[in-house]
Design an enzyme around this catalytic site. Structure first.
Site, short mmCIF file in Angstrom:
data_model
loop_
_atom_site.label_atom_id
_atom_site.label_comp_id
_atom_site.label_asym_id
_atom_site.label_seq_id
_atom_site.Cartn_x
_atom_site.Cartn_y
_atom_site.Cartn_z
N ASP A 123 -3.51 4.63 -2.81
CA ASP A 123 -4.61 5.22 -2.07
C ASP A 123 -4.56 6.75 -2.14
OD1 ASP A 123 -6.82 5.30 -0.39
OD2 ASP A 123 -5.91 4.12 1.21
N ASP A 128 -15.00 0.80 1.12
CA ASP A 128 -14.56 0.21 2.39
C ASP A 128 -15.70 -0.55 3.05
OD1 ASP A 128 -11.95 0.89 2.29
OD2 ASP A 128 -12.09 2.62 3.61
N ARG A 188 -8.06 13.99 7.46
CA ARG A 188 -7.48 12.72 7.92
C ARG A 188 -6.04 12.96 8.38
NH1 ARG A 188 -5.69 6.77 5.79
NH2 ARG A 188 -6.70 5.63 7.43
N TRP A 226 0.84 -1.21 0.00
CA TRP A 226 0.00 0.00 0.00
C TRP A 226 0.88 1.26 0.00
CZ3 TRP A 226 -0.35 4.25 3.20
CH2 TRP A 226 -1.55 4.99 3.21
C1 DGJ Z 1 -8.52 3.85 2.93
C2 DGJ Z 1 -8.76 2.60 2.14
O1 DGJ Z 1 -10.02 2.64 1.57
C3 DGJ Z 1 -8.59 1.39 3.05
O2 DGJ Z 1 -8.87 0.22 2.32
C4 DGJ Z 1 -7.22 1.37 3.62
O3 DGJ Z 1 -6.26 1.13 2.64
C5 DGJ Z 1 -6.95 2.67 4.36
N1 DGJ Z 1 -7.21 3.81 3.52
C6 DGJ Z 1 -5.54 2.73 4.86
O4 DGJ Z 1 -5.26 3.91 5.47
#
Ligand code: DGJ
Length: 723
Positions: free
Chosen positions: A462, A525, A427, A395
């Site tokens: 991300d 999510d 965030r 990631w």
């Molecule tokens: C947001 C993503 O949608 C999640 O799946 C995960 O990767 C988190 N970020 C990690 O911070």
């Protein structure tokens, strides 16, 4: 060689497999027809396209279905182009100079676009007073009913001009009763279909966050009801702010506009320079199912890059919902062992592996491993995973920086900030100023280093906040998007076999621009299968199932606390790029065997589940039952998934009519083994019997089944093999 685009007198006619687009190429070119495929004619004058339309010449211009409209040119409604010249005037009177037909289509500067077009027609316009020229392209593909369009504005003058709006698509549709479907929502409920009956006025679908957004996806479907009805769909190959307006004209007719959002847009085009708008795609079919099928097929063949097209995706396990930030070498190793033992193919190390990141307050930008947490270097970690027989994925969140990071301490100027204004943390992070070349160079190097060191086969890219520090506001949002594309292009060129799954707080940037670089996108999510069903159904209006990241998560679900069985969770997640996202080491022996069987089933049917042609049998919005068939190219193998999200007492046993099979074939029909379901046997039936007689869902609506599953879902997966 048969030409798909031809000149017929004053007209241009583009034929796809099932549709025709006819344009009158007079000095202000006009749409004559867009609908099902028709034969040729030398003169479409009978359509009235050349005759005066309104009561005055102004109404005439305003209501004629032009290919372009601009300010100060007789259009008194939402128009496609607004340009301001150095003297402050906003008059742009584009007139056709030239039309030509080319093989293929040109690339769009700095932006991704569809590929393998067969031919395109180019309309070249010029306005002598402002010295502004425009090129407008319509491209066709020999295996698709989708048309791709784009425009390029060129400043042929000696002074700057400013673009206040340059949309990519204008489509004027005939008078009638229309319904508009858009995909709207928020985090954890992305792309929920919203249907509006058009009833005068203007409807807006737009994003303002710098991302294509989870609130309004750029996809639009317009269905004309009644006789001569059809459905037109459009989408934009763009990942930044977009805007679609659907305007009911005062004399009837509906105008669809789609393109970069003009919110704050004030883009200077210097003398001799040009500006490209992103590509838009559009299609027409008898109904929304047909138009959506064409869209999914097109994305699969002409948007997802050639390198990734039809490439089977591995079954993954992801650490995010498994551990969040709380992991160490022991936990990771145990998860990996269990995953390997179950037959999972790739291990994805999500957030928390770098810098000193143990929550979301720090370290974005510090793309080097936390040896304390991994127990070794990143290279050694990747090697360990591979030694256990799994691929390795990692990631990253490249466009972002934490104020508490080494990167911020050494390069505060890399963050997107405005002098004298306290940066807004969302965030607990800031955006990097990726409009600057040196910042992008840094990121591309840092991320490339992570990939090469770890030997990653997969990256989850991300992006967890919106753009709010609006300096250079007239160009910022677009430059931010171009910066993203530049980085993605450089990384995908350097690592051509890398699978990138993009993500943005779930599915906050699920669009065709991303899909050109990242063949799959994390859908949401929210992995609770009950809600995921609606999210995935919405997504499938516009995007193929292979583009959706779909995982079985923790049960009960971490967001909704809903419980269900692993069997049900699998049925929902199996339609897409599949994986698991919970602590597999905590599975009971019984559930371990269930998961093992799911993996074996998915591997057996992977080709069909990931790439099969998808047919909608029933949508969840209708009666709480969702059912899709996916079938291989020859219709010899297929899978149909039934998801009941509302178990209702005392209901006539519903049936499912299985479409998408070959009517003349006889199939052996089976049910995927589910532990909580007894008595399912195999049977044989013809494709037409399955479609017309239907298959009973009786056992899902018995009193016992309804009572047991009242607050949950029920699912079945049926398999079809031609005998
Ligand atoms: C947001 C993503 O949608 C999640 O799946 C995960 O990767 C988190 N970020 C990690 O911070």
């Amino acid at each position: 060689m048969i030409k798909m685009i031809k000149r017929l007198g004053d007209y241009l006619k583009a034929d796809t497999q099932n549709s025709s687009l006819i344009i009158l190429a007079d000095e202000r070119p006009k749409f004559v027809y867009f609908g099902k495929r028709i034969g040729d004619s030398d003169d479409y004058g009978f359509s009235g396209i050349k005759s005066p339309r309104g009561f005055s010449s102004a109404d005439d211009v305003d209501n004629s279905p032009c290919l372009v409209s601009s300010s100060g040119d007789g259009h008194s409604r939402e128009n496609m182009i607004r340009v301001v010249t150095s003297d402050g005037s906003a008059v742009l009177r584009l007139r056709l100079e030239d039309v030509s037909i080319l093989d293929g289509k040109p690339a769009i500067d700095g932006m991704p676009s569809s590929y393998e077009a067969k031919e395109c027609v180019v309309f070249k316009y010029y306005d002598a007073a402002s010295s502004v020229a425009l090129e407008q392209y319509f491209a066709v593909f020999d295996d698709s009913d989708v048309i791709a369009t784009s425009v390029r504005l060129i400043n042929r003058g000696k002074e700057d001009v400013k673009i206040k709006r340059l949309f990519s698509l204008q489509l004027d549709l005939p008078d009638g009763d229309y319904e508009m479907l858009t995909l709207e929502g928020a985090s954890c409920r992305e792309r929920i279909p919203k249907i509006k009956t058009l009833n005068g006025g203007t409807y807006l679908n737009a994003s303002y966050s710098g991302l294509s957004s989870n609130s309004s996806n750029p996809f639009v479907a317009l269905t004309k009801k009644g006789p001569n009805g059809f459905c037109v769909e459009s989408n934009l190959v763009y990942s930044g702010n977009h805007k679609e307006t659907v305007e009911c004209g005062n004399l009837g007719g509906v105008r669809l506009l789609s393109g970069i959002n003009d919110y704050l847009l004030d883009y200077t085009v210097k003398a001799g320079e040009s500006f490209c708008a992103p590509e838009a795609i559009f299609t027409v079919a008898d109904d929304i199912d047909g138009a959506s099928r064409a869209m999914r097929d097109f994305v699969d063949k002409h948007i997802i890059s050639e390198r990734m097209r039809r490439r089977e995706r591995p079954i993954v396990v992801n650490t995010w919902e498994t551990f969040l930030f709380d992991f160490d070498e022991k936990k990771l190793s145990a998860l990996c062992d269990k995953a390997a033992e179950l037959g999972i193919e790739m291990f994805i190390l999500d957030d928390g592996w770098f810098g000193k990141r143990n929550d979301d307050s720090s370290s974005l930008g510090d793309w080097y491993e936390n040896v304390g947490k991994l127990g070794c270097s990143l290279k050694e970690f990747g090697d360990k995973i591979r030694a256990k027989g799994l691929g390795f994925g990692i990631w990253v969140e490249p466009e972002m920086i934490s104020a508490d990071s080494d990167l911020f301490r050494t390069h505060p100027e890399f963050a997107m900030t405005i002098d004298g204004v306290k940066p807004m943390e969302i965030r607990r992070q800031l955006c990097l100023d990726t409009t600057k070349r040196e910042v992008r160079d840094y990121i591309v190097d840092a991320i490339s280093c992570v990939i090469s060191k770890s030997g990653a086969d997969y990256v989850k890219w991300d992006c967890n906040r919106s753009v709010q520090e609006l300096k250079n506001s007239g160009s910022l949002f677009h430059s931010f998007t171009l910066g993203l594309y530049d980085m993605l292009k450089r990384i995908t060129d350097r690592f051509p076999d890398l699978i990138i799954e993009s993500c943005a707080s779930g599915g906050n940037r699920f669009d065709l621009g991303m899909l050109c670089f990242t063949p799959q996108i994390w859908t949401s999510d929210n992995v609770d299968p009950r809600y995921r069903t609606a999210i995935q159904e919405g997504t499938l209006y516009a995007y193929p199932q292979i583009s959706m990241g779909t995982h079985v998560g923790h049960i009960p679900d971490w967001h909704t606390f809903n419980g269900t069985s692993y069997d049900n969770a699998f049925s929902v997640a199996a339609l897409g790029s599949f994986g698991y996202e919970f602590n597999l080491t905590e599975l009971s022996d019984k559930d371990t065997e269930i998961v093992r069987e799911q993996i074996a089933f998915y591997k057996k049917w992977r080709g069909v589940l990931q790439f099969g042609t998808l047919t909608v049998n029933e949508r969840v919005a209708e009666r709480g039952i969702s059912c899709y068939t996916v079938a291989d190219e020859k219709c010899e193998k297929a899978v149909a998934t039934v998801i009941v999200t509302q178990s209702v007492f005392n209901r006539d046993y519903p049936k499912i009519y299985i479409k998408g099979l070959n009517a003349d074939y006889i199939y052996k029909v089976g049910f995927r083994q589910q532990t909580e379901v007894d008595g399912k046997t195999t049977f044989t039936a013809s494709g037409d019997a399955l479609a017309c007689v239907g298959v009973s869902l009786g056992d899902m609506f018995s009193e016992g089944a309804v009572g047991k599953n009242y607050n949950s879902i029920q699912t079945r997966m049926m398999t079809f093999e031609k005998i």
